[in-house]
Design a protein around this motif. Structure first.
Motif, short mmCIF file in Angstrom:
data_model
loop_
_atom_site.label_atom_id
_atom_site.label_comp_id
_atom_site.label_asym_id
_atom_site.label_seq_id
_atom_site.Cartn_x
_atom_site.Cartn_y
_atom_site.Cartn_z
N ALA A 1 0.14 -14.02 -5.19
CA ALA A 1 -1.27 -13.92 -4.79
C ALA A 1 -1.59 -12.48 -4.44
O ALA A 1 -0.69 -11.68 -4.14
CB ALA A 1 -1.55 -14.84 -3.60
N GLN A 2 -2.88 -12.18 -4.46
CA GLN A 2 -3.39 -10.91 -3.94
C GLN A 2 -4.41 -11.28 -2.87
O GLN A 2 -5.35 -12.05 -3.14
CB GLN A 2 -4.05 -10.08 -5.03
CG GLN A 2 -3.08 -9.46 -5.99
CD GLN A 2 -3.77 -8.50 -6.96
OE1 GLN A 2 -4.90 -8.72 -7.34
NE2 GLN A 2 -3.06 -7.45 -7.32
N ILE A 3 -4.20 -10.74 -1.68
CA ILE A 3 -5.08 -11.09 -0.57
C ILE A 3 -5.49 -9.84 0.19
O ILE A 3 -4.74 -8.86 0.23
CB ILE A 3 -4.40 -12.09 0.39
CG1 ILE A 3 -3.11 -11.50 0.97
CG2 ILE A 3 -4.12 -13.41 -0.30
CD1 ILE A 3 -2.45 -12.35 2.05
N SER B 1 -5.75 -7.64 3.40
CA SER B 1 -4.94 -7.59 4.63
C SER B 1 -5.04 -6.19 5.21
O SER B 1 -5.49 -5.26 4.54
CB SER B 1 -3.49 -7.95 4.33
OG SER B 1 -2.84 -6.86 3.72
N ALA C 1 2.72 -12.21 -1.23
CA ALA C 1 1.33 -11.92 -1.53
C ALA C 1 1.17 -10.41 -1.41
O ALA C 1 1.70 -9.79 -0.49
CB ALA C 1 0.41 -12.62 -0.53
N SER D 1 -1.13 -7.06 -1.00
CA SER D 1 -2.36 -6.67 -0.32
C SER D 1 -3.32 -5.99 -1.28
O SER D 1 -2.93 -5.17 -2.10
CB SER D 1 -2.03 -5.74 0.84
OG SER D 1 -3.22 -5.29 1.45
N THR D 2 -4.61 -6.33 -1.12
CA THR D 2 -5.66 -5.61 -1.85
C THR D 2 -6.32 -4.59 -0.94
O THR D 2 -7.31 -3.97 -1.31
CB THR D 2 -6.73 -6.59 -2.37
OG1 THR D 2 -7.27 -7.32 -1.27
CG2 THR D 2 -6.13 -7.54 -3.40
#
Length: 186
Positions: free
Chosen positions: A147-149, A151, A179, A181-182
């Motif tokens: 995933a990309q989330i 943060s 995941a 970070s974006t």
């Protein structure tokens, strides 16, 4: 019949019994020819020795790798056991640990000791966890982005760890599921 050979037989016997000599070839030319053959044979011997040395090194490397990676499949199978022990420990929040009965505390202590011993044994055999702390650089060779989330971590770094990764020697046994970070949310 006489003791004399027939004309055809004499030529064959003489050619077979006498070394090849050519009166028209000078001794210097013969020496040069033999030196060239000697140099060619020395080159062949050196190539064969180098090939033999490479074969020995390759065999030594394969034996060494076989020692390190022989337990790769077995260690991979044990990772689910380590995951289940970690999940069991995470299932009980810290706040509720104090309210456990003595039997519950003993059970919890036994699970913690088992998880610690499993990690110790895996480490003894060259199986080590892959670092995947939040904020660490994402490495596609050892991390699997699921995933990309957004943060507080910088963009392109690890934001959250979902499942720990493991390596044996220099090989990745199981990539860490993370995941990425974006960056901070706008």
């Amino acid at each position: 019949m006489s003791d004399e050979n027939k004309p055809g037989e004499t030529a064959e016997i003489d050619a077979a019994q006498t070394p090849e000599t050519d009166a028209s070839v000078a001794p210097e030319e013969t020496i040069l020819k033999l030196e060239a053959e000697k140099a060619e044979m020395n080159g062949q011997i050196l190539r064969l020795l180098a090939d033999l040395d490479n074969t020995r090194k390759r065999a030594d490397r394969q034996v060494s790798e076989a020692r390190v990676y022989a337990i790769e499949k077995f260690a991979g199978d044990l990772l689910s056991v380590a995951d289940n022990l970690a999940r069991a420990l995470e299932a009980l929040p810290e706040s509720e640990r104090e309210s456990l009965t003595d039997a519950g505390k003993n059970l919890l202590g036994g699970i913690e000791m088992t998880a610690k011993e499993l990690h110790t044994v895996l480490g003894r055999h060259g199986v080590a966890p892959i670092a995947a702390d939040p904020g660490a650089a994402f490495d596609p060779n050892v991390h699997q982005a699921v995933a990309q989330i957004p943060s507080p971590q910088p963009s392109g770094t690890i934001a959250q760890l979902f499942q720990p990764g493991w390596r044996i020697g220099e090989r990745t046994l199981r990539a860490a599921m993370v995941a990425v970070s974006t960056g901070p949310a706008n």
